[in-house]
Motif scaffolding. Structure first.
Motif, short mmCIF file in Angstrom:
data_model
loop_
_atom_site.label_atom_id
_atom_site.label_comp_id
_atom_site.label_asym_id
_atom_site.label_seq_id
_atom_site.Cartn_x
_atom_site.Cartn_y
_atom_site.Cartn_z
N VAL A 149 2.48 0.62 5.22
CA VAL A 149 2.21 1.56 4.13
C VAL A 149 3.47 2.36 3.81
O VAL A 149 4.12 2.90 4.71
N ASP A 190 -3.11 4.48 -2.47
CA ASP A 190 -4.19 3.89 -1.68
C ASP A 190 -4.77 4.88 -0.68
O ASP A 190 -5.97 4.83 -0.38
N ALA A 241 0.83 -1.20 0.00
CA ALA A 241 0.00 0.00 0.00
C ALA A 241 0.87 1.25 0.00
O ALA A 241 1.97 1.28 0.57
N LEU A 300 -6.64 -2.31 4.49
CA LEU A 300 -5.17 -2.35 4.39
C LEU A 300 -4.54 -3.03 5.59
O LEU A 300 -3.36 -3.37 5.55
#
Length: 259
Positions: free
Chosen positions: A52, A88, A22, A258
């Motif tokens: 992330v 994302d 992500a 996520l």
């Protein structure tokens, strides 16, 4: 670490372990100089912990005398969005939050949005306070402008700091003055509420309950979005109450799937 691609100051923060693919793109607030994303450190850490990869951009890098409005600045960033690849989570703080919201019609509808004190609209009180700071900067009184900005980002009712607590000089005074003057004026007269309410993806807006600048009345949201007021916080709830904001970020990432 810092990357200059694509032709704007960019700081990239990969997660410590490659647990996911992500990506988050963060638009910075008005700062007297590019701080490589330091302003968003608590949130960057929260995103990194979730796997992330975070890219922070200097929103003002595309602001000059030919970009007198937020719409014009957002249009420039819209042209650069493809260079950052799939995103994302679209994030923004203060001016960066306003730019992120202006870009919503041009991103994937499923994109999650994370805003910290990012106004969707302004009013006379906010514009007067921002203009007061911008006018000081434009007059070459950079330290006075920074001092007033420092006071305004504190929670309302915070005692006025003494000289020892004043922010350090900004380094390149003329450049800092231009960034403050141009950047803060971009927030005058904006209203991107319609773009925000039309966004079908998840959205989290975080504002401080005692903010002297961006407050609840400056936000916009659809029924499936969330606006959270951090009690007692000023313009920087993520720095003042990082644990609370980290929990909110985690909830947004779970909603997006996520984590």
């Amino acid at each position: 670490m810092t990357d200059t691609r694509p032709a704007v100051p960019t700081a990239v923060y990969p997660p410590s372990t490659a647990v996911g693919t992500a990506r988050a793109l963060v638009f910075a607030p008005v700062t007297p100089h590019w701080d490589e994303g330091a302003f968003f450190t608590p949130v960057v850490r929260s995103l990194n912990r979730a796997g992330v990869r975070v890219t922070v951009v200097d929103t003002l890098a595309l602001c000059d005398a030919t970009t007198p409005t937020l719409a014009r600045l957002a249009a420039r960033w819209r042209d650069l969005l493809p260079a950052f690849g799939p995103v994302d989570v679209l994030c923004g703080n203060a001016l960066g939050g306003a730019v992120a919201q202006a870009l919503l019609p041009h991103v994937d509808p499923a994109t999650a949005v994370l805003l910290v004190s990012g106004p969707a609209r302004t009013d006379a009180v906010l514009e007067r306070r921002l203009t007061e700071i911008a006018d000081l900067a434009a007059a070459g009184r950079t330290e006075a402008a920074l001092g007033l900005l420092h006071r305004r980002v504190q929670p309302a009712g915070t005692p006025t700091p003494g000289p020892a607590a004043a922010p350090a000089p900004a380094g390149d005074g003329p450049q800092a003055a231009r960034r403050l003057s141009r950047g803060l004026r971009l927030l005058c007269g904006i209203d991107v509420s319609a773009a925000v309410r039309a966004h079908p993806g998840p959205l989290l807006q975080v504002v401080g309950g005692r903010s002297q600048l961006v407050a609840l009345r400056h936000t916009a949201a659809a029924p499936h979005h969330r606006v959270h007021v951090v009690a007692g916080a000023g313009m920087r709830p993520h720095a003042e109450q990082p644990a609370a904001v980290s929990a909110l970020v985690a909830a947004l990432l779970r909603q997006k799937g996520l984590i």
